[in-house]
Design a protein around this motif. Sequence first.
Motif, short mmCIF file in Angstrom:
data_model
loop_
_atom_site.label_atom_id
_atom_site.label_comp_id
_atom_site.label_asym_id
_atom_site.label_seq_id
_atom_site.Cartn_x
_atom_site.Cartn_y
_atom_site.Cartn_z
N THR A 30 97.01 29.32 35.53
CA THR A 30 97.16 30.46 34.64
C THR A 30 96.23 30.33 33.43
N GLY A 31 95.83 29.10 33.10
CA GLY A 31 94.90 28.91 32.00
C GLY A 31 93.53 29.50 32.28
N GLU A 32 93.22 29.71 33.54
CA GLU A 32 91.94 30.29 33.93
C GLU A 32 92.05 31.79 34.19
N ALA A 33 93.16 32.36 33.80
CA ALA A 33 93.44 33.76 34.14
C ALA A 33 92.37 34.70 33.64
N GLU A 34 91.96 34.56 32.39
CA GLU A 34 91.00 35.51 31.83
C GLU A 34 89.64 35.41 32.51
N ARG A 35 89.23 34.19 32.83
CA ARG A 35 87.93 34.03 33.51
C ARG A 35 87.97 34.68 34.89
N LYS A 36 89.07 34.45 35.61
CA LYS A 36 89.19 35.04 36.94
C LYS A 36 89.30 36.57 36.85
N LEU A 87 93.76 45.47 42.64
CA LEU A 87 93.08 44.19 42.45
C LEU A 87 93.68 43.39 41.31
N VAL A 88 93.80 44.03 40.13
CA VAL A 88 94.28 43.27 38.97
C VAL A 88 95.77 42.98 39.06
N HIS A 89 96.54 43.90 39.65
CA HIS A 89 97.97 43.65 39.81
C HIS A 89 98.20 42.49 40.77
N THR A 126 97.26 39.25 38.99
CA THR A 126 98.28 38.91 37.99
C THR A 126 99.52 38.33 38.64
N THR A 127 99.99 38.96 39.69
CA THR A 127 101.19 38.48 40.39
C THR A 127 100.97 37.10 40.98
N LEU A 128 99.82 36.88 41.59
CA LEU A 128 99.52 35.57 42.16
C LEU A 128 99.47 34.49 41.07
N LEU A 129 98.93 34.85 39.91
CA LEU A 129 98.83 33.88 38.82
C LEU A 129 100.20 33.54 38.24
N ILE A 130 101.02 34.55 37.96
CA ILE A 130 102.30 34.24 37.32
C ILE A 130 103.28 33.60 38.30
N ASP A 131 103.07 33.82 39.59
CA ASP A 131 103.90 33.15 40.60
C ASP A 131 103.31 31.82 41.04
N GLN A 132 102.18 31.44 40.43
CA GLN A 132 101.51 30.16 40.70
C GLN A 132 101.21 30.00 42.18
N ARG A 133 100.65 31.05 42.77
CA ARG A 133 100.31 31.04 44.18
C ARG A 133 98.86 30.68 44.46
N LEU A 134 98.10 30.39 43.41
CA LEU A 134 96.69 30.09 43.59
C LEU A 134 96.37 28.62 43.36
N SER A 135 97.40 27.79 43.28
CA SER A 135 97.16 26.37 43.01
C SER A 135 96.35 25.71 44.11
N PHE A 136 96.48 26.22 45.34
CA PHE A 136 95.74 25.61 46.45
C PHE A 136 94.24 25.86 46.31
N LEU A 137 93.86 26.80 45.47
CA LEU A 137 92.45 27.06 45.19
C LEU A 137 92.01 26.40 43.88
N GLY A 138 92.94 25.68 43.26
CA GLY A 138 92.64 25.02 42.01
C GLY A 138 92.60 25.98 40.82
N ALA A 164 92.49 42.25 29.89
CA ALA A 164 93.65 42.65 29.10
C ALA A 164 94.89 42.79 29.97
N TYR A 165 94.72 43.33 31.15
CA TYR A 165 95.85 43.53 32.06
C TYR A 165 96.42 42.19 32.51
N VAL A 166 95.55 41.31 32.98
CA VAL A 166 96.01 40.01 33.47
C VAL A 166 96.60 39.19 32.34
N ARG A 167 96.00 39.26 31.16
CA ARG A 167 96.52 38.51 30.01
C ARG A 167 97.95 38.94 29.69
N PHE A 168 98.19 40.26 29.72
CA PHE A 168 99.53 40.75 29.44
C PHE A 168 100.54 40.16 30.42
N GLY A 169 100.24 40.21 31.71
CA GLY A 169 101.18 39.70 32.71
C GLY A 169 101.42 38.21 32.59
#
Length: 213
Positions: free
Chosen positions: A190-196, A170-172, A175-187, A102-107
């Motif tokens: 943001t579409g995988e946010a809820e699973r992660k 952890l969740v903050h 969330t920040t890494l996802l919305i700033d698209q900093r995890l692309s190097f790990l593949g 829920a937290y990550v989805r909101f962000g």
Amino acid sequence: MSKANPASAPPAAPYHHGDLRRALIETALAMVTEEGAWKFTLREVARRAGVSHAAPYNHFADKSALLAEVAALGFEALRRDLEEAARRPRSSRQALPAIAVAYVRFGVEHPAHYRLMFGPELAERERHPALKQASDAAFAPLTTVLERGQAAHEVRPGSVRDQALAAWSLVHGLTTLLIDQRLSFLGVSTGEAERKARLAGAMLFEGLGAEVR
């Protein structure tokens, strides 16, 4: 997310007597959402709301005061989402991942609003009592789950505040890494946010879980 979530509020309706304050807050929220930033002035908010450029000062001392109200709406919406997530599961093992999702989805769904809520512009919460109250209340669902988990011997005994800080960090961070698209190097997108988020919540529980004897 609930349909009444203020984080996704529509642009303000034309001003009518008695609702100027609400119209200005909703207009500022719409501008933050559309522009992805808050560089606008109070004069621009007033023009968008259809009132005189001096009208906002009847309710807000400056732009920071208006933005604090916008951020408070975000924390109120986040609290409702976390409360709903925590209410469904029967155990803390289920509740912690649900809260993380829920937290990550909101962000991820409201990135500009989320950045405003946690950004440096409003770091001095003491200047904005309503914002401080809303932000503090947003984390009550997490501490409640941890307290419930300790009482049921699902979560190891210890400082609930320290455990909540670990969970929030952890969740903050995720969330920040996802919305700033900093995890692309790990593949990771943001579409995988809820699973992660669910995975992170499960791993967190494993770390906080009480030892089986």
